[in-house]
Design an enzyme around this catalytic site. Structure first.
Site, PDB file in Angstrom:
ATOM      1  N   GLY A  73      95.128  42.726 -24.569  1.00  0.00           N
ATOM      2  CA  GLY A  73      95.262  43.118 -25.970  1.00  0.00           C
ATOM      3  C   GLY A  73      94.904  44.581 -26.174  1.00  0.00           C
ATOM      4  N   GLY A 125      70.321  40.490  -8.710  1.00  0.00           N
ATOM      5  CA  GLY A 125      69.765  40.715  -7.374  1.00  0.00           C
ATOM      6  C   GLY A 125      68.883  39.562  -6.939  1.00  0.00           C
ATOM      7  CG  MET A 153      74.819  43.467 -21.230  1.00  0.00           C
ATOM      8  SD  MET A 153      75.566  44.356 -19.881  1.00  0.00           S
ATOM      9  CE  MET A 153      76.397  45.686 -20.746  1.00  0.00           C
ATOM     10  CB  ALA A 181      76.095  33.564 -22.007  1.00  0.00           C
ATOM     11  CG  HIS A 190      49.165  13.434 -18.874  1.00  0.00           C
ATOM     12  ND1 HIS A 190      48.876  14.630 -18.244  1.00  0.00           N
ATOM     13  CD2 HIS A 190      48.692  12.451 -18.061  1.00  0.00           C
ATOM     14  CE1 HIS A 190      48.226  14.373 -17.109  1.00  0.00           C
ATOM     15  NE2 HIS A 190      48.106  13.060 -16.969  1.00  0.00           N
TER      16      HIS A 190
HETATM   17  P1  FAD Z   1      82.643  38.354 -21.321  1.00  0.00           P
HETATM   18  O1  FAD Z   1      82.116  37.056 -20.927  1.00  0.00           O
HETATM   19  O2  FAD Z   1      82.586  39.465 -20.325  1.00  0.00           O
HETATM   20  O3  FAD Z   1      84.156  38.111 -21.745  1.00  0.00           O
HETATM   21  C1  FAD Z   1      85.010  39.137 -22.106  1.00  0.00           C
HETATM   22  C2  FAD Z   1      86.430  38.678 -21.904  1.00  0.00           C
HETATM   23  O4  FAD Z   1      87.293  39.619 -22.503  1.00  0.00           O
HETATM   24  C3  FAD Z   1      86.859  38.595 -20.451  1.00  0.00           C
HETATM   25  O5  FAD Z   1      87.416  37.333 -20.184  1.00  0.00           O
HETATM   26  C4  FAD Z   1      87.898  39.694 -20.300  1.00  0.00           C
HETATM   27  O6  FAD Z   1      88.928  39.380 -19.384  1.00  0.00           O
HETATM   28  C5  FAD Z   1      88.444  39.773 -21.708  1.00  0.00           C
HETATM   29  N1  FAD Z   1      89.043  41.060 -22.041  1.00  0.00           N
HETATM   30  C6  FAD Z   1      88.509  42.300 -21.901  1.00  0.00           C
HETATM   31  N2  FAD Z   1      89.329  43.226 -22.385  1.00  0.00           N
HETATM   32  C7  FAD Z   1      90.419  42.576 -22.843  1.00  0.00           C
HETATM   33  C8  FAD Z   1      91.622  42.991 -23.465  1.00  0.00           C
HETATM   34  N3  FAD Z   1      91.847  44.271 -23.754  1.00  0.00           N
HETATM   35  N4  FAD Z   1      92.529  42.051 -23.787  1.00  0.00           N
HETATM   36  C9  FAD Z   1      92.308  40.733 -23.516  1.00  0.00           C
HETATM   37  N5  FAD Z   1      91.181  40.298 -22.950  1.00  0.00           N
HETATM   38  C10 FAD Z   1      90.252  41.194 -22.616  1.00  0.00           C
HETATM   39  N6  FAD Z   1      74.053  35.357 -19.109  1.00  0.00           N
HETATM   40  C11 FAD Z   1      73.250  34.353 -19.494  1.00  0.00           C
HETATM   41  O7  FAD Z   1      72.901  34.263 -20.688  1.00  0.00           O
HETATM   42  N7  FAD Z   1      72.792  33.410 -18.610  1.00  0.00           N
HETATM   43  C12 FAD Z   1      73.120  33.465 -17.299  1.00  0.00           C
HETATM   44  O8  FAD Z   1      72.694  32.613 -16.517  1.00  0.00           O
HETATM   45  C13 FAD Z   1      73.953  34.521 -16.850  1.00  0.00           C
HETATM   46  N8  FAD Z   1      74.303  34.613 -15.563  1.00  0.00           N
HETATM   47  C14 FAD Z   1      75.125  35.623 -15.164  1.00  0.00           C
HETATM   48  C15 FAD Z   1      75.457  35.715 -13.810  1.00  0.00           C
HETATM   49  C16 FAD Z   1      76.266  36.732 -13.363  1.00  0.00           C
HETATM   50  C17 FAD Z   1      76.611  36.828 -11.884  1.00  0.00           C
HETATM   51  C18 FAD Z   1      76.800  37.669 -14.295  1.00  0.00           C
HETATM   52  C19 FAD Z   1      77.725  38.761 -13.829  1.00  0.00           C
HETATM   53  C20 FAD Z   1      76.482  37.592 -15.631  1.00  0.00           C
HETATM   54  C21 FAD Z   1      75.633  36.582 -16.075  1.00  0.00           C
HETATM   55  N9  FAD Z   1      75.253  36.471 -17.417  1.00  0.00           N
HETATM   56  C22 FAD Z   1      74.415  35.468 -17.811  1.00  0.00           C
HETATM   57  C23 FAD Z   1      75.720  37.425 -18.418  1.00  0.00           C
HETATM   58  C24 FAD Z   1      76.894  36.812 -19.225  1.00  0.00           C
HETATM   59  O9  FAD Z   1      77.916  36.451 -18.341  1.00  0.00           O
HETATM   60  C25 FAD Z   1      77.410  37.823 -20.242  1.00  0.00           C
HETATM   61  O10 FAD Z   1      76.345  38.300 -21.031  1.00  0.00           O
HETATM   62  C26 FAD Z   1      78.451  37.175 -21.142  1.00  0.00           C
HETATM   63  O11 FAD Z   1      79.533  36.695 -20.400  1.00  0.00           O
HETATM   64  C27 FAD Z   1      78.949  38.160 -22.195  1.00  0.00           C
HETATM   65  O12 FAD Z   1      79.886  37.534 -23.000  1.00  0.00           O
HETATM   66  P2  FAD Z   1      81.024  38.329 -23.772  1.00  0.00           P
HETATM   67  O13 FAD Z   1      81.740  37.305 -24.566  1.00  0.00           O
HETATM   68  O14 FAD Z   1      80.449  39.492 -24.456  1.00  0.00           O
HETATM   69  O15 FAD Z   1      81.977  38.934 -22.642  1.00  0.00           O
HETATM   70  P1  NAI Z   2      69.654  44.424 -14.249  1.00  0.00           P
HETATM   71  O1  NAI Z   2      69.635  45.467 -15.266  1.00  0.00           O
HETATM   72  O2  NAI Z   2      68.980  43.131 -14.484  1.00  0.00           O
HETATM   73  O3  NAI Z   2      69.022  45.000 -12.887  1.00  0.00           O
HETATM   74  C1  NAI Z   2      69.496  46.163 -12.259  1.00  0.00           C
HETATM   75  C2  NAI Z   2      68.401  46.714 -11.371  1.00  0.00           C
HETATM   76  O4  NAI Z   2      68.939  47.731 -10.543  1.00  0.00           O
HETATM   77  C3  NAI Z   2      67.261  47.338 -12.189  1.00  0.00           C
HETATM   78  O5  NAI Z   2      66.053  46.757 -11.815  1.00  0.00           O
HETATM   79  C4  NAI Z   2      67.357  48.810 -11.805  1.00  0.00           C
HETATM   80  O6  NAI Z   2      66.097  49.455 -11.777  1.00  0.00           O
HETATM   81  C5  NAI Z   2      67.979  48.747 -10.411  1.00  0.00           C
HETATM   82  N1  NAI Z   2      68.606  50.024  -9.988  1.00  0.00           N
HETATM   83  C6  NAI Z   2      69.386  50.832 -10.732  1.00  0.00           C
HETATM   84  N2  NAI Z   2      69.746  51.922 -10.005  1.00  0.00           N
HETATM   85  C7  NAI Z   2      69.186  51.789  -8.782  1.00  0.00           C
HETATM   86  C8  NAI Z   2      69.185  52.596  -7.588  1.00  0.00           C
HETATM   87  N3  NAI Z   2      69.836  53.752  -7.509  1.00  0.00           N
HETATM   88  N4  NAI Z   2      68.497  52.157  -6.516  1.00  0.00           N
HETATM   89  C9  NAI Z   2      67.814  50.988  -6.575  1.00  0.00           C
HETATM   90  N5  NAI Z   2      67.781  50.198  -7.671  1.00  0.00           N
HETATM   91  C10 NAI Z   2      68.466  50.583  -8.752  1.00  0.00           C
HETATM   92  O7  NAI Z   2      71.197  44.224 -13.892  1.00  0.00           O
HETATM   93  P2  NAI Z   2      71.948  43.120 -13.037  1.00  0.00           P
HETATM   94  O8  NAI Z   2      70.990  42.336 -12.220  1.00  0.00           O
HETATM   95  O9  NAI Z   2      73.064  43.816 -12.362  1.00  0.00           O
HETATM   96  O10 NAI Z   2      72.536  42.166 -14.152  1.00  0.00           O
HETATM   97  C11 NAI Z   2      73.461  42.676 -15.132  1.00  0.00           C
HETATM   98  C12 NAI Z   2      73.358  41.940 -16.418  1.00  0.00           C
HETATM   99  O11 NAI Z   2      73.815  40.608 -16.289  1.00  0.00           O
HETATM  100  C13 NAI Z   2      71.939  41.891 -16.913  1.00  0.00           C
HETATM  101  O12 NAI Z   2      71.872  42.661 -18.089  1.00  0.00           O
HETATM  102  C14 NAI Z   2      71.653  40.476 -17.211  1.00  0.00           C
HETATM  103  O13 NAI Z   2      71.247  40.309 -18.528  1.00  0.00           O
HETATM  104  C15 NAI Z   2      72.970  39.736 -17.001  1.00  0.00           C
HETATM  105  N6  NAI Z   2      72.670  38.564 -16.176  1.00  0.00           N
HETATM  106  C16 NAI Z   2      71.911  37.572 -16.737  1.00  0.00           C
HETATM  107  C17 NAI Z   2      71.532  36.492 -16.003  1.00  0.00           C
HETATM  108  C18 NAI Z   2      70.669  35.470 -16.621  1.00  0.00           C
HETATM  109  O14 NAI Z   2      70.527  35.462 -17.837  1.00  0.00           O
HETATM  110  N7  NAI Z   2      70.066  34.569 -15.865  1.00  0.00           N
HETATM  111  C19 NAI Z   2      71.944  36.322 -14.604  1.00  0.00           C
HETATM  112  C20 NAI Z   2      72.701  37.448 -14.112  1.00  0.00           C
HETATM  113  C21 NAI Z   2      73.062  38.493 -14.895  1.00  0.00           C
END
Ligand code: FAD
Ligand code: NAI
Length: 463
Positions: free
Chosen positions: A115, A181, A315, A317, A441
């Site tokens: 989009g 990580g 960031m 969900a 408990h």
């Molecule tokens: P997104 O989920 O990124 O969705 C955006 C969508 O928009 C995508 O499908 C994309 O294809 C679509 N899009 C983008 N641009 C366009 C366009 N121009 N036209 C049409 N479609 C488009 N968060 C948690 O709370 N709990 C977790 O356990 C957790 N685990 C995670 C694990 C990993 C490995 C990662 C990478 C993230 C994790 N997160 C977790 C973070 C979570 O996934 C995001 O915060 C969340 O998905 C953000 O939702 P959103 O709706 O903003 O965007």
């Molecule tokens: P993050 O922000 O949690 O961690 C990134 C880490 O990389 C930081 O600790 C930072 O200090 C380090 N870093 C940055 N530059 C560096 C360098 N040059 N050398 C060494 N270390 C460096 O980001 P992450 O783990 O990539 O996750 C991205 C997002 O996805 C987060 O904002 C998180 O909220 C979301 N997420 C949420 C999950 C959950 O809710 N359970 C699970 C996975 C992702």
């Protein structure tokens, strides 16, 4: 031209939930998604597959390392990574299919394709124009990288590729001791890889309360994970199947050189607005790529909103979901509320880490007088029964009023336990309020009650 009350761009947890809530409120809604499957990062390459891997890898690890302690003797345990990854793929398929079903159920038009704004009242997808009265940008985020690091998606990878690996790495070097990580590092460690984590900050999960970072590092280190904190990565090179990560100790300036077969770059994520045509709608991203919004999540064009990873804030969900519901209700003329302080954060390692409200560091910075109550899981009957000796619950309460200001937990099932703390804080409970409520408990939830009692007048009962 087809006309909608609301067009949502992006079908992640922010977008699809906003679409459903708007449809519930009687709006004619369309959702645009560039990928074939709905659900965004979270369902396809984020929350869901990572938790599925965490669950499978934990079962394997338990079978190999913990069952004997319970008198369960297993031999000849074999890891079938292919099967494990097929299960993960099935989980994703099921859950993304569920979103498709929800769209149909709520009579939401799904438009597949990228989009882009044509002007401030039209979105174009695959050459076709769609008009809107309101729009929500929910385009999410993509993995970030570092200068000097080329992600080749084969050996130097992000979470997206890590979730699709079908072989256990020999030595995975993880850059970043943040959420990804530690979660994905744990998955590969449990499956048998050597895992080394290089982190610039002086602690793991640095955004969380300082005690959480210390405790999780201690436990993961005991499990065999190597940590190089206080090291800034300066470059990553690949030579065939081998990757070399170079980093500099920020205090001594000494160079660290690590060699492995995979490097997972987990240094955060960046908002995604590529090809969205923001300029055609009179919008502009800020210097960090985020779309600026006001308290109502309106962009510079008041009828266009933005939510989730593409705007400021955590960031997560569930943060994106709350914003989706909020905006849909604002558009429908309601007056919803959203308390960002009470959006919990969870890290799904084992033990799990969960947190809500202020950290101790924040209270110090703000000059708020606080008191601390801590309770270790070691002292709980339920934890003893399950041999869960690690972790603690920490309650921060206002020194004068006893109101709970922050709760930080590391231990078994804290991802679920934190909900009680969120409810308590939403209703502005004091630590004593929780200390006077009966908790079954033996349960892990007694740890929260005990930590609240400890914060009240140092009157924990089992410590
Ligand atoms: P997104 O989920 O990124 O969705 C955006 C969508 O928009 C995508 O499908 C994309 O294809 C679509 N899009 C983008 N641009 C366009 C366009 N121009 N036209 C049409 N479609 C488009 N968060 C948690 O709370 N709990 C977790 O356990 C957790 N685990 C995670 C694990 C990993 C490995 C990662 C990478 C993230 C994790 N997160 C977790 C973070 C979570 O996934 C995001 O915060 C969340 O998905 C953000 O939702 P959103 O709706 O903003 O965007
Ligand atoms: P993050 O922000 O949690 O961690 C990134 C880490 O990389 C930081 O600790 C930072 O200090 C380090 N870093 C940055 N530059 C560096 C360098 N040059 N050398 C060494 N270390 C460096 O980001 P992450 O783990 O990539 O996750 C991205 C997002 O996805 C987060 O904002 C998180 O909220 C979301 N997420 C949420 C999950 C959950 O809710 N359970 C699970 C996975 C992702």
């Amino acid at each position: 031209m087809e006309q909608f009350d609301l067009i949502v761009i992006g079908s992640g947890p922010g977008g699809y939930i906003a679409a459903i809530r708007a449809a519930q409120l009687g709006k004619r809604v369309a959702i645009v998604e560039r990928y074939k499957t709905l659900g965004g990062t979270c369902l396809n390459v984020g929350c869901i597959p990572s938790k599925a891997w965490l669950d499978s890898s934990e079962r394997y690890h338990e079978t190999v390392h913990s069952h004997a302690l319970h008198g369960i003797e297993v031999s000849d345990v074999k890891l079938n990574m292919k099967k494990m990854s097929e299960r993960v793929a099935k989980v994703v398929e099921g859950i993304t299919g569920g979103v498709q079903f929800l769209m149909k159920k709520n009579k939401i038009t799904v438009i597949q394709g990228h989009g882009s704004f044509k002007d401030k009242n039209t979105v174009v997808v695959a050459g076709k124009d769609y008009g809107f009265t309101h729009a929500i940008i929910a385009t999410g985020s993509k993995p970030a990288s570092l200068p000097g690091v080329t992600v080749d998606k084969e050996r130097v990878i992000t979470s997206t590729e890590a979730l699709k690996l079908v072989d256990v790495p020999k030595h995975m070097i993880v850059i970043g001791a943040g959420v990804i990580g530690l979660e994905l590092g744990s998955v590969f460690k449990r499956l048998g890889a050597k895992v080394s984590v290089v982190e610039f900050a002086d602690s793991c999960i640095a955004a969380m309360d300082v005690d959480m970072g210390k405790e999780i590092q201690k436990v993961l280190k005991k499990d065999g994970m190597d940590f190089y904190l206080g090291h800034g990565v300066t470059g990553v090179t690949r030579n065939g199947q081998e990757v070399t990560v170079k980093a500099k100790n920020k205090t001594s300036g000494e160079e660290l050189v690590l060699t492995g077969d995979y490097c997972l770059v987990a240094v955060g994520r960046k908002p995604y607005t590529d090809g969205l045509g923001l300029e055609n709608a009179g919008l502009k991203a800020d210097e960090r790529g985020r779309i600026p919004v006001n308290d109502h999540l309106q962009t510079a064009q008041p009828h266009i909103y933005a939510i989730g990873d593409v705007v400021r804030g955590a960031m997560l969900a569930h943060k994106a979901e709350e914003e989706g519901v909020f905006v849909a209700e604002v558009i429908a003329g309601q007056k919803p509320h959203l308390n960002y302080l009470l959006i919990p954060g969870v890290v799904y390692t084992w033990p799990e880490v969960a947190s809500v409200g202020h950290t101790e560091q924040e209270l110090k910075e703000k000059g708020i007088d606080y008191k601390v109550g801590k309770f270790p899981f070691l002292a709980l009957g339920r934890a003893a029964a399950s041999n869960e000796k690690n972790g603690l619950i920490k309650v921060l309460a206002d020194k004068r009023t006893d109101e709970i200001l922050g709760v930080h937990m590391i231990g078994p099932r804290t991802a679920d336990l934190i909900a009680e703390a969120v409810v308590a804080m939403e209703f502005r409970a004091s630590a004593e309020d929780i200390g006077r409520i009966s908790h079954a408990h033996p349960t892990y939830s007694e740890g929260f009650k005990e930590a609240c009692l400890a914060a009240t007048e140092n009157r924990a009962l089992n410590m």
